[in-house]
Design an enzyme around this catalytic site. Structure first.
Site, short mmCIF file in Angstrom:
data_model
loop_
_atom_site.label_atom_id
_atom_site.label_comp_id
_atom_site.label_asym_id
_atom_site.label_seq_id
_atom_site.Cartn_x
_atom_site.Cartn_y
_atom_site.Cartn_z
N HIS A 1 44.35 3.83 33.34
CA HIS A 1 44.44 3.15 34.63
C HIS A 1 45.35 1.93 34.58
CE1 HIS A 1 41.17 0.80 32.69
NE2 HIS A 1 41.68 -0.20 33.37
N ASP B 1 38.28 8.29 32.50
CA ASP B 1 39.61 7.71 32.38
C ASP B 1 40.41 8.51 31.36
OD1 ASP B 1 41.76 6.04 32.72
OD2 ASP B 1 40.60 4.20 32.58
N SER C 1 41.78 -4.25 29.55
CA SER C 1 41.72 -2.79 29.44
C SER C 1 42.77 -2.30 28.45
CB SER C 1 41.95 -2.15 30.81
OG SER C 1 40.92 -2.52 31.69
#
EC number: 3.4.21.-
Length: 1005
Positions: free
Chosen positions: A524, A556, A621
């Site tokens: 993402h 994901d 992330s």
């Protein structure tokens, strides 16, 4: 009909008087209470006094002389012939200042009435908002129920996906077994399995399935059932102290014959041994010693030739292809008289021309110098004329090297023919020479590293080997003493991460790391971007996004990026060898994405899912999660409250993961699982986004309700005579527009906003301009309210005076005709129809229209024309009010068509005003000034009209009066009047200019 203004007997011309703004705020209580008490003593209990108390405002001229105003009518209370006389008056004996004060006080009470109406309106809106909140709460409950059902479905699908995944893996294993069952690899595996099975079977097989008594004491005796489980048809050991043959036979006799029991027990005991003998028998010590002696004896008899040659042959025949090539090489070497090991080395590393030259020499057709010369010429010509990836100088150097190696190989062959140099000795010599020549040289070599900033580092590999051994030892001991609650020290990996940024979909940032020859990050972070910006140690470069790796049963993906050329020195992470619950560390950047920070804590691993107590933030992330050895364990994808959500990649990278490639039929099950997971991911994301929207709307409604609750609402007690639904009470309703409505008004069009951006104005500067325009609009609106509240008295006074004169004449005429006592008659008052329009947007428009009695239908018709059904855009507001004697109509939020608000005026009053503000720390000083001018009556007419009788013109009722106020536009340049052709009226004979003068026949005025 008399025109506006005081008329009749005794009428006095109005004096020049200017009412001050804020006059209604003044109070003078001195003596008022005593005057009121004396008035009650004189008139109290009479009908005239009760009528006077019903007026809006009362003024005491003296104890015996009182004035009151109710609506637009003045009333007078005096004493006539010793009796109170209460009657309406057309021209009260009051000064203009006294009238202005009474009118101001009356407007204040009317404003209080409008506040009550506004309060009721706000309460109704509050109830509507509460109902809306209740509806949204119900919808939210239904959505949560639906979400819970979807979660249950998702859990069921997840379980089904796990089953499909396991089944798919089993099918893959079966397919792999079928492929290798009859192949070369399967044959070798089968042979190895048979060999190992034979050894293991011979090792574990017992002599006779029976118990052996061990000469050790035992405090307890075994029962028959226990003895049966241990010794009947089984090979085991039993302590001699626990064995009692007679007791066992007696217990067994309950089930079978006593003698048979003794026979079975005796047959189950194979013998008796000592404890040491039992240990030697259990661990097969004698068999192991015998096997070792056999191997040693075999090695002594056959020396090392056999095992070394076996290893050599196994390497040469490692698969079917190499087995065939090795057989051909052995045949060629035998025919040409060449040694097998040197010939194999030449075939492996040297060009094919060198091997051919050696074979030609071995056949004996050519001498060493000639074959060396021809070999040299051929290799150099090939290097010059046959290009490849290497530079021509490199190719010529290689040709020269192998040209020298050929005679050395031939000479070595000749020397080996005169000496006894067996194959095993050749192999050992080759291994020793390569180990000494290349192994130690590589180990002691110096490595030079150039950092991106230009610094050069040199070190020897042997020091790295020493440090690696020390690190392995340290890790081993750290692992041995790992205790939860004591966080270990982690190797520094600050140089192993990079910052990744993309500009797609509003932009995002995250952390990346190098694993192998690629850079990885969370899917993402890059999204659908094709190019990402990577920063490492202050160096920024562009990298291409190669694709996304699907993570099994995860929402994901893992994005793969190529390594830019300037980042070739980026350190590489090594995968962890195992994944288990232990202390881990996450390496990432701080909130500003500048400095490297770490999070350490205990990780709980459930399959491929990793949870750790890291309170992360946006921008983390894709951060790598390492174990205590500094090896790569997982990747951070997000946080739930203060728990980090990650994915363990050790099993994922055990083999090369697929990067969105086409799938075969064998991977159909995996494709189905991925599609199902993708559907779950999309449905869950849509439900979550819809739930967030409803929550935001609910929070906004709650905030609106809280604002309304916190607003101070004035609820005044109704006074007698103030409940009449006239326009005086209704028109102030439109004044209750808050400043917040103005600060949300749209003042710029899209074209104006883009033009300001093109001229270089920033968003903050444009916001300041819009705020200033809204602030100026608010001041203009306040000025208009002040003008309507303070300066409308003159026009209103003239209209009221005209109506009062007419009423006074009618009353006097009735008194003369009927001769009734006034105190016994009903009070006569006048109610008028009134319209009020307000529209606030980029242009503020306010209009008020009042009608005489009998024109209620026309007022309602005009109201219906002006008020449309079109809703106003966001940021604009409007209100329209219609006041009739029997009803009040109010409409808000609709577009108003001001083109229909027009009359044929006989008088026009021009107004001009100015408002000035001087800002002080203690407060603002505000100056408001206004000038009202009566414009001269123009000579009207735009077209010819038909002649009508004079009587009909006189009987025509008074036309309604309209007031319209708009924001004054900037002055435009005045054009010179055009000179048109002159025309003559056919009715009255007057001459006027066409297209310039407005003409109306004088006989019709």
């Amino acid at each position: 009909m008399a025109s506006a203004g005081p008329t009749g007997a005794g009428a006095r011309p109005p004096k020049a008087f200017t009412a001050q703004a804020g006059l209604a705020k003044l109070v003078n209580p001195a003596g008022l209470n005593s005057i009121l008490a004396r008035g009650k003593e004189k008139f109290g209990g009479t009908q005239a006094w009760k009528e006077l108390m019903g007026c809006d405002v009362i003024f005491a001229r003296s104890i015996s002389h009182w004035y009151g105003i109710k609506g637009t009518t003045y009333y007078e209370l005096t004493v006539a012939l010793g009796q109170p006389l209460y009657k309406p008056v057309t021209d009260p004996e009051l000064t203009e200042e006294e009238k202005a004060v009474m009118t101001a006080v009356q407007s204040r009470f009317a404003q209080s009435n409008s506040s009550v109406v506004l309060t009721r309106t706000l309460l109704n809106k509050t109830c509507e908002l509460k109902d809306r909140i209740r509806e949204l709460t119900d919808e939210l409950g239904q959505t949560e129920v639906h979400l819970a059902r979807e979660k249950v479905k998702a859990a069921a699908l997840k379980l089904e996906n796990r089953k499909l995944f396991v089944e798919n893996q089993e099918l893959k294993d079966q397919l792999e077994k079928e492929r290798t069952k009859h192949g070369w690899k399967g044959l070798k595996t089968l042979c190895l399995w048979i060999f190992l099975a034979t050894l293991i079977g011979g090792y574990i097989t017992g002599s006779n399935a029976a118990c052996t008594l061990v000469d050790v004491p035992s405090p307890m005796k075994v029962g028959y059932d226990t003895f049966k489980q241990m010794c009947i048809h089984k090979d085991s050991y039993l302590p001699d102290g626990a064995f009692d043959k007679e007791s066992l036979a007696l217990e067994c006799s309950k089930q079978m014959d006593y003698m048979d029991c003794k026979e079975v027990i005796t047959d189950s005991i194979s013998g008796k041994t000592s404890f040491a003998g039992m240990l030697r028998d259990v661990f097969r010590v004698d068999e192991i010693v015998t096997a070792i002696r056999t191997v040693v004896r075999f090695a002594m008899d056959f020396s090392l030739a056999y095992p070394i040659c076996v290893m050599f042959v196994l390497i040469l025949t490692r698969n079917k292809k190499h087995a065939i090539i090795s057989a051909c090489c052995a045949l060629v070497a035998k025919c040409c008289g060449l040694r097998l090991l040197p010939f194999t080395l030449v075939l492996t590393y040297a060009p094919s021309e060198t091997a051919i030259a050696g074979c030609i020499y071995g056949l004996g057709y050519i001498s060493i110098p000639l074959v060396t010369f021809l070999h040299w010429v051929g290799l150099v010509l090939k290097a010059i004329l046959v290009p490849d990836d290497c530079y021509i100088g490199t190719r010529v150097s290689h040709a020269l090297a192998w040209s020298i190696m050929l005679p050395m190989w031939i000479i070595t062959q000749e020397l080996m023919a005169f000496t006894e140099f067996p194959l095993e000795l050749q192999i050992v010599t080759t291994v020793v020479v390569c180990t000494a020549g290349f192994g130690f040289r590589y180990l002691t070599g110096t490595v030079t590293i150039t950092e991106p900033d230009g610094t050069v580092k040199k070190y020897k590999r042997i020091f790295n080997a020493k440090s690696a051994i020390g690190t392995i030892s340290t890790v081993f001991f750290e692992k041995a003493k790992a205790i939860r609650g004591v966080i270990p020290s982690f190797p520094s990996k600050a140089d192993n991460i990079v910052k990744i940024e993309v500009d797609v979909d509003g932009g995002s940032a995250g952390v990346g790391f190098r694993l192998g020859n690629y850079i990885y990050t969370a899917g993402h972070v890059v999204g659908e971007a094709k190019i990402a910006k990577i920063t490492w140690k202050g160096l920024t470069s562009q990298a291409k996004v190669l694709g996304h790796i699907e993570l099994p049963l995860f929402t994901d993906t893992l994005a793969r990026l190529e390594i830019p050329k300037p980042f070739q020195q980026l350190p590489v992470f090594r995968l962890a060898k195992s994944s288990e619950n232990d202390y881990v560390q996450m390496v990432c950047f701080d909130n500003q994405l500048q400095n490297v920070v770490t999070f350490s804590g205990w990780a709980n691993i459930d399959g491929d899912y990793l949870n750790a107590p890291f309170e992360t933030y946006a921008g983390t992330s894709g951060s790598p999660i390492i174990n205590r050895d500094g090896r790569m364990l997982g990747v951070h994808f997000g946080s739930n409250a203060v728990v980090s959500q990650g994915f363990v990649i050790t099993r994922l990278f055990a083999t090369e993961p697929a990067v969105k490639q086409c799938k075969s039929d064998e991977d159909l099950a995996d494709e189905i699982v991925r599609k199902v997971m993708g559907g779950i991911r999309i449905s869950f994301a849509s439900l979550t986004s819809e739930l967030e929207k409803q929550r935001d709307e609910l929070n906004a409604l709650k905030q609106m309700v809280n604002d309304l609750i916190d607003t101070d609402l004035v609820a005044l007690e109704k006074k007698k005579g103030k409940t009449k639904r006239t326009v005086r009470g209704q028109k102030h309703k439109t004044k209750a527009i808050s400043k917040a409505a103005f600060m949300k008004t749209k003042v710029l069009t899209e074209e104006e906003y883009r033009r300001l951006e093109e001229e270089g104005f920033t968003k903050d500067e444009i916001k300041d301009i819009v705020d200033n325009l809204r602030e100026q609009a608010w001041l203009d609106y306040q000025n208009q309210l002040d003008e309507e509240g303070d300066d409308d008295w003159y026009e209103q006074m003239e209209e009221d005076q005209r109506i009062n004169d007419q009423i006074d004449q009618n009353i006097e005429r009735d008194l003369e005709d009927r001769g009734e006592w006034y105190g016994q008659r009903k009070i006569t008052f006048k109610q008028r129809a009134m319209l009020r329009f307000i529209q606030l947007g980029r242009q503020q428009q306010v209009a008020t229209v009042s009608f005489p009695d009998g024109y209620e239908d026309r007022a309602e018709e005009l109201y219906n024309k002006v008020v449309t059904t079109e809703d106003l855009p966001e940021g604009e507001t409007s209100e329209a009010a219609l006041s009739l004697p029997n009803k009040i109509v109010h409409q808000a939020g609709k577009r108003l068509n001001f083109k229909h608000v027009k009359i044929h005026p006989d008088k026009t009053f021009m107004k001009s005003g100015v408002t000035q503000i001087e800002e002080k720390p203690e407060g603002d000083i505000i100056l408001k000034a206004k000038t009202t001018t009566l414009a001269p009556k123009e000579e009207p007419v735009i077209q010819q009209v038909e002649q009508q009788p004079q009587v009909e013109q006189q009987q025509q009722p008074q036309q309604p009066v309209v007031e319209e106020k708009k924001r004054t536009p900037p002055p435009k340049p005045q054009r010179k009047p055009k000179t048109g052709a002159k025309a003559k009226c056919l009715d009255c004979g007057e001459t006027f200019v066409e297209r310039q003068d407005f003409h109306v026949c004088k006989s019709k005025n």
